[in-house]
Write an enzyme that holds these catalytic residues in place. Sequence first.
Site, mmCIF file in Angstrom:
data_model
loop_
_atom_site.group_PDB
_atom_site.id
_atom_site.type_symbol
_atom_site.label_atom_id
_atom_site.label_comp_id
_atom_site.label_asym_id
_atom_site.label_seq_id
_atom_site.Cartn_x
_atom_site.Cartn_y
_atom_site.Cartn_z
ATOM 1 N N ASP A 1 0.836 -1.194 0.000
ATOM 2 C CA ASP A 1 0.000 0.000 0.000
ATOM 3 C C ASP A 1 0.873 1.246 0.000
ATOM 4 O O ASP A 1 1.494 1.586 1.009
ATOM 5 C CB ASP A 1 -0.897 0.012 1.252
ATOM 6 C CG ASP A 1 -1.818 1.221 1.274
ATOM 7 O OD1 ASP A 1 -2.930 1.122 0.727
ATOM 8 O OD2 ASP A 1 -1.418 2.272 1.811
ATOM 9 N N TYR B 1 3.369 9.636 -0.428
ATOM 10 C CA TYR B 1 4.424 9.021 0.390
ATOM 11 C C TYR B 1 5.811 9.221 -0.223
ATOM 12 O O TYR B 1 6.824 8.968 0.431
ATOM 13 C CB TYR B 1 4.181 7.516 0.598
ATOM 14 C CG TYR B 1 2.860 7.150 1.250
ATOM 15 C CD1 TYR B 1 2.060 8.119 1.850
ATOM 16 C CD2 TYR B 1 2.414 5.837 1.271
ATOM 17 C CE1 TYR B 1 0.844 7.789 2.428
ATOM 18 C CE2 TYR B 1 1.203 5.495 1.857
ATOM 19 C CZ TYR B 1 0.417 6.479 2.426
ATOM 20 O OH TYR B 1 -0.784 6.139 3.002
ATOM 21 N N LYS C 1 -2.439 5.832 -4.352
ATOM 22 C CA LYS C 1 -3.525 6.787 -4.078
ATOM 23 C C LYS C 1 -3.249 8.123 -4.753
ATOM 24 O O LYS C 1 -2.094 8.578 -4.790
ATOM 25 C CB LYS C 1 -3.659 7.014 -2.559
ATOM 26 C CG LYS C 1 -3.663 5.743 -1.748
ATOM 27 C CD LYS C 1 -3.891 5.981 -0.266
ATOM 28 C CE LYS C 1 -3.570 4.718 0.528
ATOM 29 N NZ LYS C 1 -2.132 4.560 0.838
ATOM 30 N N HIS D 1 -7.256 9.641 -2.172
ATOM 31 C CA HIS D 1 -6.627 9.606 -0.842
ATOM 32 C C HIS D 1 -7.503 10.264 0.248
ATOM 33 O O HIS D 1 -7.658 9.718 1.335
ATOM 34 C CB HIS D 1 -5.255 10.285 -0.910
ATOM 35 C CG HIS D 1 -4.287 9.808 0.118
ATOM 36 N ND1 HIS D 1 -2.945 9.687 -0.116
ATOM 37 C CD2 HIS D 1 -4.457 9.423 1.410
ATOM 38 C CE1 HIS D 1 -2.345 9.245 0.973
ATOM 39 N NE2 HIS D 1 -3.245 9.081 1.913
HETATM 40 N N1 LIG Z 1 -5.214 6.434 3.587
HETATM 41 C C1 LIG Z 1 -4.654 7.191 4.492
HETATM 42 O O1 LIG Z 1 -4.971 8.364 4.663
HETATM 43 C C2 LIG Z 1 -3.573 6.610 5.362
HETATM 44 C C3 LIG Z 1 -3.121 7.306 6.486
HETATM 45 C C4 LIG Z 1 -2.137 6.718 7.281
HETATM 46 C C5 LIG Z 1 -1.618 5.479 6.937
HETATM 47 N N2 LIG Z 1 -2.061 4.836 5.799
HETATM 48 C C6 LIG Z 1 -1.517 3.509 5.410
HETATM 49 O O2 LIG Z 1 -1.593 2.636 6.525
HETATM 50 C C7 LIG Z 1 -0.291 2.105 6.789
HETATM 51 C C8 LIG Z 1 -0.128 1.788 8.247
HETATM 52 O O3 LIG Z 1 -0.410 2.918 9.045
HETATM 53 P P1 LIG Z 1 0.671 3.626 9.975
HETATM 54 O O4 LIG Z 1 2.019 3.454 9.421
HETATM 55 O O5 LIG Z 1 0.172 5.007 10.202
HETATM 56 O O6 LIG Z 1 0.475 2.917 11.394
HETATM 57 P P2 LIG Z 1 0.541 1.415 11.981
HETATM 58 O O7 LIG Z 1 0.803 0.431 10.919
HETATM 59 O O8 LIG Z 1 -0.654 1.276 12.833
HETATM 60 O O9 LIG Z 1 1.782 1.509 12.959
HETATM 61 C C9 LIG Z 1 3.084 1.705 12.507
HETATM 62 C C10 LIG Z 1 3.949 1.996 13.744
HETATM 63 O O10 LIG Z 1 3.867 0.906 14.646
HETATM 64 C C11 LIG Z 1 5.177 0.349 14.840
HETATM 65 N N3 LIG Z 1 5.021 -1.111 14.821
HETATM 66 C C12 LIG Z 1 4.834 -1.901 13.721
HETATM 67 N N4 LIG Z 1 4.738 -3.182 14.072
HETATM 68 C C13 LIG Z 1 4.881 -3.228 15.420
HETATM 69 C C14 LIG Z 1 4.902 -4.282 16.365
HETATM 70 N N5 LIG Z 1 4.748 -5.554 15.983
HETATM 71 N N6 LIG Z 1 5.076 -3.971 17.671
HETATM 72 C C15 LIG Z 1 5.227 -2.680 18.061
HETATM 73 N N7 LIG Z 1 5.224 -1.637 17.213
HETATM 74 C C16 LIG Z 1 5.049 -1.908 15.896
HETATM 75 C C17 LIG Z 1 6.035 0.839 13.687
HETATM 76 O O11 LIG Z 1 7.371 1.004 14.109
HETATM 77 P P3 LIG Z 1 8.657 0.535 13.225
HETATM 78 O O12 LIG Z 1 8.405 0.938 11.803
HETATM 79 O O13 LIG Z 1 9.757 1.316 13.865
HETATM 80 O O14 LIG Z 1 8.794 -0.941 13.407
HETATM 81 C C18 LIG Z 1 5.395 2.205 13.389
HETATM 82 O O15 LIG Z 1 5.899 3.178 14.289
HETATM 83 C C19 LIG Z 1 0.645 3.200 6.264
HETATM 84 O O16 LIG Z 1 1.960 2.745 6.078
HETATM 85 C C20 LIG Z 1 -0.060 3.573 4.994
HETATM 86 O O17 LIG Z 1 0.218 2.617 3.973
HETATM 87 C C21 LIG Z 1 -3.029 5.384 5.019
#
Ligand SMILES: NC(=O)c1ccc[n+]([C@@H]2O[C@H](COP(=O)([O-])OP(=O)(O)OC[C@H]3O[C@@H](n4cnc5c(N)ncnc54)[C@H](OP(=O)(O)O)[C@@H]3O)[C@@H](O)[C@H]2O)c1
Length: 295
Positions: free
Chosen positions: A49, A54, A79, A112
């Site tokens: 994704d 990004y 997106k 997006h």
């Molecule tokens: N459509 C939208 O508007 C939108 C907005 C936000 C995000 N997104 C998408 O959603 C994806 C995921 O969201 P996100 O990156 O915001 O948040 P997330 O996946 O909920 O959390 C990522 C964070 O959690 C940590 N983490 C990952 N696995 C872990 C584990 N097993 N134990 C403890 N901590 C852990 C990561 O740290 P490390 O990387 O340091 O391991 C990072 O700091 C994004 O990458 C993007 O593709 C879309």
Amino acid sequence: MTGRPEVPHISLNDGHSIPQLGFGVWQIDDLKAPEIVGTAIDAGYRLIDTATDYGNEAGVGRTLKGTAVPRNQLHVTTKLWNDSQGYDQTLRAFEASAAKLGLDVIDLYLIHWPCPQRAAYVDTWRAFIELRKQGRVRSIGVSNFTTDNLERIIGDTGVVPAVNQIELHPGFQQRTLREAHERYGIVTEAWSPLGQGRGLADPALKAIADRHGRTQAQVVLRWHIENGFVAIPKSATPARIVENIDVFSFALTKEDHATIAGLDRADGRIGPDPTSFGRERFLRRLVGRFSRSWI
Ligand SMILES: NC(=O)c1ccc[n+]([C@@H]2O[C@H](COP(=O)([O-])OP(=O)(O)OC[C@H]3O[C@@H](n4cnc5c(N)ncnc54)[C@H](OP(=O)(O)O)[C@@H]3O)[C@@H](O)[C@H]2O)c1
């Protein structure tokens, strides 16, 4: 974990399907993308994704080019960014994204953010419908759309998005919007499925994790899977990348679900509010444009 996990697919309303667990690449540097996304593909992730915003579509594209996994086993989402909304702008932005990704066809293309103040998301959606007609995208969907936004595009075009990608985690469960998704046959895709790591230390989650001999992150991802969501956790840490996909060999109990349901908070949103997001930047640009034309 023994062997590579088999990630189940979910059917979309257009006849295609999507892996239920994918790899999010927000905040992964373009130069580091091949290494990190390559680790994710090796661990078994088949859904990637990304987004124009990004800044790593090119890095994802280099990863896809270098992997031994056949293209038809990979599912790539990107997106359209807010400043490219509008019919013609969307068609141009799509070409730029496809070129960076090195792909002729993208599996899932999302608007997006609705950015209602731009009043352009319906025209943008019409361009998405055209891209699907031309075979450039397999599935079209939206992200951060409210029920009103969804009803507007469905009412004006008759085309229901395959997916709405929304902020969704135990601290912010979006029950009302999910009910709208169910009414229209839209798959719920969870962004920030781990709540960006906040809340993972919650004692209730820890108790569930300890009982299953799992981590809190695995419990939360399993909760997404058992609720029928698509989840796209991000990690730049190889051990966590492997940990986050190892969620297909245990099951939560009814009591676990009831406990996690209780973690929902009305004020649990972490990211921006879709009803206003983009407004400030948009207004600043408008003012800038007018002030230039007055000079
Ligand atoms: N459509 C939208 O508007 C939108 C907005 C936000 C995000 N997104 C998408 O959603 C994806 C995921 O969201 P996100 O990156 O915001 O948040 P997330 O996946 O909920 O959390 C990522 C964070 O959690 C940590 N983490 C990952 N696995 C872990 C584990 N097993 N134990 C403890 N901590 C852990 C990561 O740290 P490390 O990387 O340091 O391991 C990072 O700091 C994004 O990458 C993007 O593709 C879309």
